[in-house]
Design a protein around this motif. Structure first.
Motif, PDB file in Angstrom:
ATOM      1  N   LYS A   1       0.842  -1.197   0.000  1.00  0.00           N
ATOM      2  CA  LYS A   1       0.000   0.000   0.000  1.00  0.00           C
ATOM      3  C   LYS A   1       0.876   1.245   0.000  1.00  0.00           C
ATOM      4  CE  LYS A   1      -0.451  -0.104   5.051  1.00  0.00           C
ATOM      5  NZ  LYS A   1      -1.403  -0.169   6.179  1.00  0.00           N
ATOM      6  N   ARG A   2       0.287   2.359  -0.392  1.00  0.00           N
ATOM      7  CA  ARG A   2       1.010   3.615  -0.383  1.00  0.00           C
ATOM      8  C   ARG A   2       1.400   3.995   1.048  1.00  0.00           C
ATOM      9  NH1 ARG A   2      -1.025   7.753  -5.106  1.00  0.00           N
ATOM     10  NH2 ARG A   2      -1.270   6.198  -6.764  1.00  0.00           N
TER      11      ARG A   2
ATOM     12  N   PRO B   1       3.021   6.111  -6.062  1.00  0.00           N
ATOM     13  CA  PRO B   1       2.432   4.775  -6.260  1.00  0.00           C
ATOM     14  C   PRO B   1       3.365   3.654  -5.827  1.00  0.00           C
ATOM     15  CG  PRO B   1       3.265   5.612  -8.338  1.00  0.00           C
ATOM     16  CD  PRO B   1       3.423   6.732  -7.342  1.00  0.00           C
TER      17      PRO B   1
ATOM     18  N   GLU C   1       0.994  -1.075  -8.125  1.00  0.00           N
ATOM     19  CA  GLU C   1       0.118  -0.213  -8.918  1.00  0.00           C
ATOM     20  C   GLU C   1       0.662   0.005 -10.324  1.00  0.00           C
ATOM     21  OE1 GLU C   1      -1.644   3.349  -6.879  1.00  0.00           O
ATOM     22  OE2 GLU C   1      -0.269   2.733  -5.298  1.00  0.00           O
TER      23      GLU C   1
END
Length: 325
Positions: free
Chosen positions: A229-230, A238, A242
């Motif tokens: 996740k970011r 990103p 992603e």
């Protein structure tokens, strides 16, 4: 002798033995050394100095940070191995020295499972890909296209230590995008970032905490991060997932280690103090701003995290065909 008297004597003997469990911490005026395997000015050094300041009160002792840079933390690890197992010396390190280095160096001079014991973990983090101010790429995909067009498909990428996680990431990214990316190893993140700021090298891979301040100041640009996740400190950047690049999801860790044979009471006392410090909002805020995901790990939890991460990278290293040097 009555049972009551025997029990009283037993309790008295146990109480007298307690100071012997932690000779370095049982008396006032003692000093705890925290070894750091990288030069001053880098992410590990900043974390160590913040925690050293905060740990003084709950531990009731003076704490000094001692930088022992060299060989990706190898020098500091060897110093820890030779330190007395009395709680007077700890080693703050991330995954490279404990999980990666023993797999890529023929004779590291230490074996983590034999020579060290976990004292407590503080966070996980992710590595990031950053470009220098003179590299005309707003994002990672633009960087790839720039290398193809302007560099003929070949370019150097700085890494904070040889045979480190970033070096394998450079290799994997080169294979994924069919580029000839060459690792340029440094002795820590600080000199690498210095060359990036001077446009001596167009890109680098390191931890988020190494890049974060210069990214915020607009002096270089973090264009992609690893993990699932970011990052809270970089919400607009990103993840590689992603961008369509799989396999970069596992996250490294930061933790404290002591020499093997350090008494359990010493380890638990330090871990408890560390948990208290990490619960302080100001500390959590500062560490989060450095790009860390803060979360206390007991010695047992840190050991489990270390072993799982080591197993992941053992497979990656073996698949890469890397030969220990």
């Amino acid at each position: 002798m009555t049972f009551t008297r025997r029990r009283l004597l037993a309790h008295t003997a146990a109480a007298c033995a307690l100071p012997a469990l932690a000779p370095a911490w049982a008396q006032g005026g003692k000093t705890l050394r925290i070894l750091v395997g990288f030069p001053p000015g880098g992410g590990s050094d900043a974390i160590a100095r913040l925690l050293a300041e905060r740990l003084r009160e709950p531990l009731g002792m003076n704490i000094v940070v001692e930088n022992r840079p060299g060989a990706g933390g190898q020098v500091a690890a060897q110093a820890l191995k030779n330190a007395p197992a009395d709680g007077s010396t700890l080693f703050l390190t991330h995954d490279h020295t404990i999980s990666i280095l023993p797999q890529v160096v023929k004779n590291a001079g230490f074996e983590p499972a034999r020579d060290f014991v976990a004292a407590g973990g503080l966070a996980t983090f992710v590595n990031a890909f950053a470009v220098s101010p003179g590299t005309p790429a707003a994002g990672f995909n633009e960087y790839v296209e720039w290398v193809r067009r302007q560099q003929g498909g070949k370019s150097a990428v700085g890494i904070p230590a040889p045979a480190s996680t970033p070096e394998f990431l450079v290799k994997l990214l080169g294979e994924r995008y069919q580029l000839d990316l060459v690792s340029a190893p440094y002795r820590g993140s600080a000199p690498m970032i210095g060359d990036m700021l001077g446009n001596q090298i167009p890109a680098g891979i390191g931890s988020v905490q190494d890049f974060i301040e210069n990214h915020r100041a607009g002096k270089l640009r973090v264009v992609a991060v690893l993990g699932t996740k970011r990052q809270a400190a970089l919400p607009d950047v990103p993840t590689f997932a992603e961008l369509g690049v799989a396999g970069f999801e596992d996250t490294p860790y930061y933790g404290f280690y002591a020499p093997a044979g350090t008494p359990e009471a010493v380890l638990q006392r330090f871990s408890t103090a560390l948990a208290q410090v990490l619960a302080q909002p100001a500390v959590r805020e500062q560490l989060t701003a450095m790009g860390l995901t803060v979360g206390h790990m007991t010695p047992a939890q840190l050991t489990g995290r270390e072993r799982a991460y080591t197993a992941v990278w053992k497979r990656i290293i073996q698949t890469s065909g890397f030969t220990p040097q």
